[in-house]
Scaffold this motif. Sequence first.
Motif, PDB file in Angstrom:
ATOM      1  N   TYR A   1      28.821  41.038  54.493  1.00 11.15           N
ATOM      2  CA  TYR A   1      29.673  40.471  53.998  1.00 11.15           C
ATOM      3  C   TYR A   1      29.998  41.336  52.358  1.00 11.15           C
ATOM      4  O   TYR A   1      30.057  42.279  51.741  1.00 11.15           O
ATOM      5  CB  TYR A   1      28.723  39.133  53.600  1.00 11.15           C
TER       6      TYR A   1
ATOM      7  N   LEU B   1      31.930  41.093  48.380  1.00 12.18           N
ATOM      8  CA  LEU B   1      31.229  40.128  47.579  1.00 12.18           C
ATOM      9  C   LEU B   1      32.683  40.663  46.129  1.00 12.18           C
ATOM     10  O   LEU B   1      33.265  41.824  47.078  1.00 12.18           O
ATOM     11  CB  LEU B   1      30.019  40.797  46.335  1.00 12.18           C
TER      12      LEU B   1
ATOM     13  N   ILE C   1      24.753  45.586  50.112  1.00  6.37           N
ATOM     14  CA  ILE C   1      23.491  45.105  50.279  1.00  6.37           C
ATOM     15  C   ILE C   1      23.332  43.838  51.530  1.00  6.37           C
ATOM     16  O   ILE C   1      22.706  42.504  51.796  1.00  6.37           O
ATOM     17  CB  ILE C   1      22.931  44.183  49.368  1.00  6.37           C
ATOM     18  N   GLY C   2      24.175  44.362  52.979  1.00  5.44           N
ATOM     19  CA  GLY C   2      24.609  43.480  53.597  1.00  5.44           C
ATOM     20  C   GLY C   2      26.174  42.931  54.515  1.00  5.44           C
ATOM     21  O   GLY C   2      27.262  43.591  53.244  1.00  5.44           O
TER      22      GLY C   2
ATOM     23  N   SER D   1      28.509  49.254  47.398  1.00  3.88           N
ATOM     24  CA  SER D   1      29.446  49.027  48.396  1.00  3.88           C
ATOM     25  C   SER D   1      29.704  47.913  49.694  1.00  3.88           C
ATOM     26  O   SER D   1      28.363  48.782  49.858  1.00  3.88           O
ATOM     27  CB  SER D   1      30.258  50.398  48.097  1.00  3.88           C
TER      28      SER D   1
HETATM   29 CL1  6GU Z   1      27.358  46.140  47.486  1.00  4.53          CL
HETATM   30  N1  6GU Z   1      29.644  45.287  46.896  1.00  4.53           N
HETATM   31  C1  6GU Z   1      30.774  44.561  47.287  1.00  4.53           C
HETATM   32  N2  6GU Z   1      31.410  44.359  46.889  1.00  4.53           N
HETATM   33  N3  6GU Z   1      30.548  43.757  48.993  1.00  4.53           N
HETATM   34  C2  6GU Z   1      29.030  43.991  48.986  1.00  4.53           C
HETATM   35  C3  6GU Z   1      28.203  44.477  48.906  1.00  4.53           C
HETATM   36  C4  6GU Z   1      28.423  45.609  47.951  1.00  4.53           C
HETATM   37  N4  6GU Z   1      27.195  44.975  49.658  1.00  4.53           N
HETATM   38  C5  6GU Z   1      27.207  43.750  50.629  1.00  4.53           C
HETATM   39  N5  6GU Z   1      29.144  43.235  50.171  1.00  4.53           N
END
Ligand code: 6GU
Length: 226
Positions: free
Chosen positions: A132, A134, A129-130, A84
């Motif tokens: 931004y 997703l 993971i950073g 997340s």
């Molecule tokens: Cl883990 N999920 C989503 N949806 N967006 C992200 C993320 C995770 N890490 C960085 N952006």
Amino acid sequence: MRIDVLTLFPDSFKPFEESIISRAQKKGVLQINIINIRDFTKDKHKKCDDTPFGGGAGMLMSVQPVYDAVKSVWDKNSKVIFPSPSGKVFNHEKAKEYAQQEHLIFICGHYEGIDQRLIEIFDAEEVSIGDYVLTGGELPAMVIIDSLSRFVDGVLSKESLNEESFSNGLLEYPQYTRPQIFEGLKVPEVLLSGNHAEIAKWRKEMAEQKTKRVRPDLFKGEKGED
Ligand code: 6GU
């Protein structure tokens, strides 16, 4: 190690049928099961999303199918991870830590996320993971699984782990292969010398220079200083 991935989009995980992760599964050092959350819905239209209490844009994943999907694989040795953008940022150290677990369960969120009570019930660790956003948790789950797999015994050779970026706090030095001159550019002389001490010294210098230039936040000088 066993990894269960719960997702509404199981086809997203096709990349695990390639290369190193595929080989690790065939060797039996890694077992990755992709589980379709939709198989657990009790809704007659197979619906898996619902509106958030309090209103606002977007939908959440329905609680019941996610809960039942986790329950179908969970035991007391399981660690549940919820990718997340609101989580702590994943890194090299986290990858090593996860690789020591015997069983991981990933819940891939879609839409605006999952009900907070699912995180509490399963003591799920939220990890990003950073900085931004997703569209879903599938790519982050794949990134995290790929990265932790490299630390699972039997997946890679020990040497490949010791020489890579981050293993010594530095980014990796530049590498060259044949031919010795390509498009007029020569391979650095020292790499052709056969002098292993000189090569090691050059590589360390290059790694330090690159880290200072590209990632000054990582560079802390010699080990032990700070
Ligand atoms: Cl883990 N999920 C989503 N949806 N967006 C992200 C993320 C995770 N890490 C960085 N952006």
